[in-house]
Design an enzyme around this catalytic site. Structure first.
Site, PDB file in Angstrom:
ATOM      1  N   GLY A  86       1.319 -17.669  -7.712  1.00 48.66           N
ATOM      2  CA  GLY A  86       0.604 -18.375  -6.662  1.00 48.66           C
ATOM      3  C   GLY A  86       1.428 -18.534  -5.400  1.00 48.66           C
ATOM      4  N   GLY A 122       8.954 -23.822  14.568  1.00 49.78           N
ATOM      5  CA  GLY A 122       8.217 -24.817  15.325  1.00 49.78           C
ATOM      6  C   GLY A 122       7.929 -26.093  14.552  1.00 49.78           C
ATOM      7  N   HIS A 147     -22.436  14.098  -0.886  1.00 47.25           N
ATOM      8  CA  HIS A 147     -22.077  14.763  -2.137  1.00 47.25           C
ATOM      9  C   HIS A 147     -21.005  15.830  -1.899  1.00 47.25           C
ATOM     10  CE1 HIS A 147     -22.779  16.178  -6.219  1.00 47.25           C
ATOM     11  NE2 HIS A 147     -22.848  17.430  -5.763  1.00 47.25           N
ATOM     12  N   SER A 185       1.430 -18.714   4.114  1.00 48.98           N
ATOM     13  CA  SER A 185       1.926 -19.256   2.853  1.00 48.98           C
ATOM     14  C   SER A 185       3.087 -18.410   2.347  1.00 48.98           C
ATOM     15  CB  SER A 185       0.801 -19.298   1.811  1.00 48.98           C
ATOM     16  OG  SER A 185       0.283 -17.992   1.599  1.00 48.98           O
ATOM     17  N   SER A 209      -2.148 -12.447 -11.048  1.00 50.02           N
ATOM     18  CA  SER A 209      -2.902 -12.450  -9.794  1.00 50.02           C
ATOM     19  C   SER A 209      -2.924 -11.033  -9.257  1.00 50.02           C
ATOM     20  CB  SER A 209      -2.214 -13.360  -8.783  1.00 50.02           C
ATOM     21  OG  SER A 209      -0.926 -12.837  -8.473  1.00 50.02           O
ATOM     22  N   TYR A 210      -3.648 -10.809  -8.146  1.00 50.35           N
ATOM     23  CA  TYR A 210      -3.634  -9.441  -7.640  1.00 50.35           C
ATOM     24  C   TYR A 210      -2.264  -9.051  -7.105  1.00 50.35           C
ATOM     25  CZ  TYR A 210      -4.701 -11.078  -2.797  1.00 50.35           C
ATOM     26  OH  TYR A 210      -4.700 -11.692  -1.570  1.00 50.35           O
ATOM     27  N   VAL A 211      -1.482 -10.025  -6.664  1.00 53.87           N
ATOM     28  CA  VAL A 211      -0.108  -9.713  -6.261  1.00 53.87           C
ATOM     29  C   VAL A 211       0.676  -9.188  -7.464  1.00 53.87           C
ATOM     30  CG1 VAL A 211       2.036 -10.651  -5.352  1.00 53.87           C
ATOM     31  CG2 VAL A 211      -0.146 -11.492  -4.478  1.00 53.87           C
ATOM     32  N   ASP A 227      -8.236 -18.495   5.661  1.00 51.04           N
ATOM     33  CA  ASP A 227      -9.374 -17.769   5.123  1.00 51.04           C
ATOM     34  C   ASP A 227     -10.539 -18.713   4.887  1.00 51.04           C
ATOM     35  OD1 ASP A 227      -7.635 -15.738   5.120  1.00 51.04           O
ATOM     36  OD2 ASP A 227      -7.582 -15.442   2.951  1.00 51.04           O
ATOM     37  N   LYS A 268       0.834  -1.205   0.000  1.00 47.46           N
ATOM     38  CA  LYS A 268       0.000   0.000   0.000  1.00 47.46           C
ATOM     39  C   LYS A 268       0.875   1.264   0.000  1.00 47.46           C
ATOM     40  CE  LYS A 268      -3.878   2.424   0.517  1.00 47.46           C
ATOM     41  NZ  LYS A 268      -4.645   2.435   1.781  1.00 47.46           N
TER      42      LYS A 268
END
Length: 503
Positions: A330, A172, A478, A203, A240-242, A372, A108
């Site tokens: 991906g 871990g 407005h 991921s 992809s959006y990435v 998700d 961002k």
């Protein structure tokens, strides 16, 4: 609260982990649902004190940290293990996971840098005297972004300390449903015993290992935000959006960017909206090569990267040279290194994702996994932002049949674009509604400035069961882009021109 019996709990489902803003929103939602179950579970069982911790969380990203802090507020003794394996290029980062370090936050901020470049072009039309050719300094931007990210890393550590959550910078692994072994970078092991275990490891980007030179010479979203020098002429492989977000801000700061696309852009999103996003990017300098797949990457003596690809319909080879190749093909769940087989935790053989029940419990009692699980509101931070909540138009037609839905839409012109004479032909809104009854809203889609800010408020309405009449009875503020959502009166079915006129 009803406590689920073992037979009721074990209803296998796959949970999907994703990158970026989806990840944070859905994981935090999962954390809230998870706490209602595990904390009640723990209270009913009656903690005996034979374990060192009540809960050990593996993974210090959005979901893991949210879970740990919530658990601590309920009086649980909690530990968090977080360890970042360096990327193939050696990039590593601190506590906070993908979102903070190599996702939402730096993305961002770099997107904002690109938007400011566009604002400089508009400024002269608004009376500002600006240099004819303002230049961008990658090193200045990246250092500022990295310093801010590091401040967030420190902030997360302070928050854990304030809540008396023990933080371990360890990798871990499970040995059973109550034991986690943490290993530091020098190989020293620490054993933690716990009543419950939460896996929230997220991921990492995939590399096409079948493409010669892909790993050796390419980078991913794990690297781009931590580069000290400009990536220069860049090939982004994947839409992809990435991929599109990275291509968008790189183009916006003045770099030569090409996107190699195998088939669809923004797979999983509404494809009409995806087309508007890529059309806008194309018209603002990002080049797209459609229906191409990479074949090899070679490093030339000059240091440039020569990339060869194939046009899928003709099998014709093409090539070009680039300074940077960014793979956005991906992501894969971080589960292989957790020793889950030894603990008996079942994985989907094809995807490597953990199989969980309806209450996030794995095949091993006391071991939970988070990811998700819902169609959450999300924003793609491309140069023309795209935000949505709910179903795409195609999904709605598939679920409710062609005649079962009504789509209201509009092409509008943001006031900000008027004086600057910007092209607004891809600024578009649509509401996907049930056709019968009160016309409940199934999905909202918006391309335009500050799309995420617009959609956040409307997402509340959709979650509360908002209808088309609710939308029409809402007084718009407005002049804003968001008010156009309250004036959607033309349906696709009508065939009328959906272009908004007037102010």
């Amino acid at each position: 609260m009803r406590i689920l019996k073992p037979a009721e709990c074990w209803t296998p489902k796959l949970r999907v982990r994703s990158f970026g803003n989806n990840n944070m929103a859905a994981l935090c939602k999962g954390a809230r649902r998870f706490k209602r179950i595990i904390f009640c579970h723990s209270l009913v069982r009656g903690f005996s004190g034979k374990y060192e911790y009540d809960i050990v969380v593996i993974g210090g990203g959005s979901g893991g940290l949210a879970c740990a802090k919530e658990a601590a507020q309920y009086g649980k003794k909690v530990a968090v293990l977080d360890y970042v394996d360096p990327s193939p290029k050696g990039t590593k980062w601190g506590l906070g996971g993908t979102c903070v370090n190599v996702g939402c936050i730096p993305k961002k901020l770099m997107h904002q840098s690109a938007l400011l470049g566009g604002a400089l072009k508009d400024a002269a039309k608004y009376g500002w005297n600006v240099p004819h050719q303002p230049s961008h300094c990658w090193a200045t931007m990246s250092l500022a972004v990295q310093n801010y990210v590091k401040s967030l890393n420190w902030g997360h550590r302070v928050q854990l300390q304030d809540r008396k959550v023990k933080y371990f910078n360890l990798k871990g692994q499970l040995t059973d449903g109550h034991t986690v072994i943490g290993t530091n970078k020098s190989g020293k092991e620490t054993v933690l015993t716990t009543q419950d275990i939460v896996i929230a490891t997220g991921s990492r980007p995939k590399y096409p290992v079948h493409v010669p030179g892909a790993v050796e010479h390419g980078i991913s979203s794990d690297d781009i935000f931590w580069m000290k020098e400009s990536p220069g002429k860049t090939l982004v492989v994947g839409a992809s959006y990435v991929g599109l977000e990275c291509a968008g801000f790189l183009t916006g700061i003045g770099l030569d960017v090409t996107v190699l696309v195998r088939s669809l852009a923004l797979r999983g999103f509404d494809q009409q909206m995806a087309g508007l996003v890529t059309e806008h990017m194309d018209s603002h300098g990002t080049k797209f090569l459609w229906r191409r797949v990479p074949r090899k990457v070679e490093k030339l003596p000059s240091g440039s990267l020569q990339v060869t690809w194939v046009e899928t319909s003709s099998d014709r080879e093409e090539q070009d040279t680039f300074d940077t190749v960014l793979w956005a093909v991906g992501r894969a769940p971080v589960t292989r290194a957790l020793n889950l087989d030894a603990a008996g935790v079942k994985l989907d053989e094809d995807t490597g994702k953990i199989i969980v029940s309806a209450n996030e419990e794995t095949s091993v009692p006391h071991v939970f996994a988070m990811g998700d699980v819902a169609k959450v509101p999300t924003t793609v931070f491309t140069p023309l932002e795209y935000s949505c909540v709910g179903l795409s138009e195609a999904e709605a037609r598939r679920l409710y049949r062609e005649g079962g839905i009504e789509v209201y839409h509009a092409f509008y012109k943001p006031l900000e674009f008027a004086v600057a004479q910007r092209d607004s032909s891809q600024c578009y809104i649509k509401a996907v509604c049930l056709r019968d009854g009160d016309q409940r809203i199934l999905g909202l889609h918006f391309t335009g400035p500050n799309a995420g800010e617009v959609m956040q408020g409307f997402a509340l309405g959709v979650r509360c069961g908002a209808t088309y009449s609710h939308l029409m009875n809402t007084v718009g503020i407005h002049p804003t882009c968001a008010e156009e959502l309250t004036k959607l009166h033309i349906s696709k079915r009508s065939g009328l021109d959906a272009t908004v006129t007037g102010c």
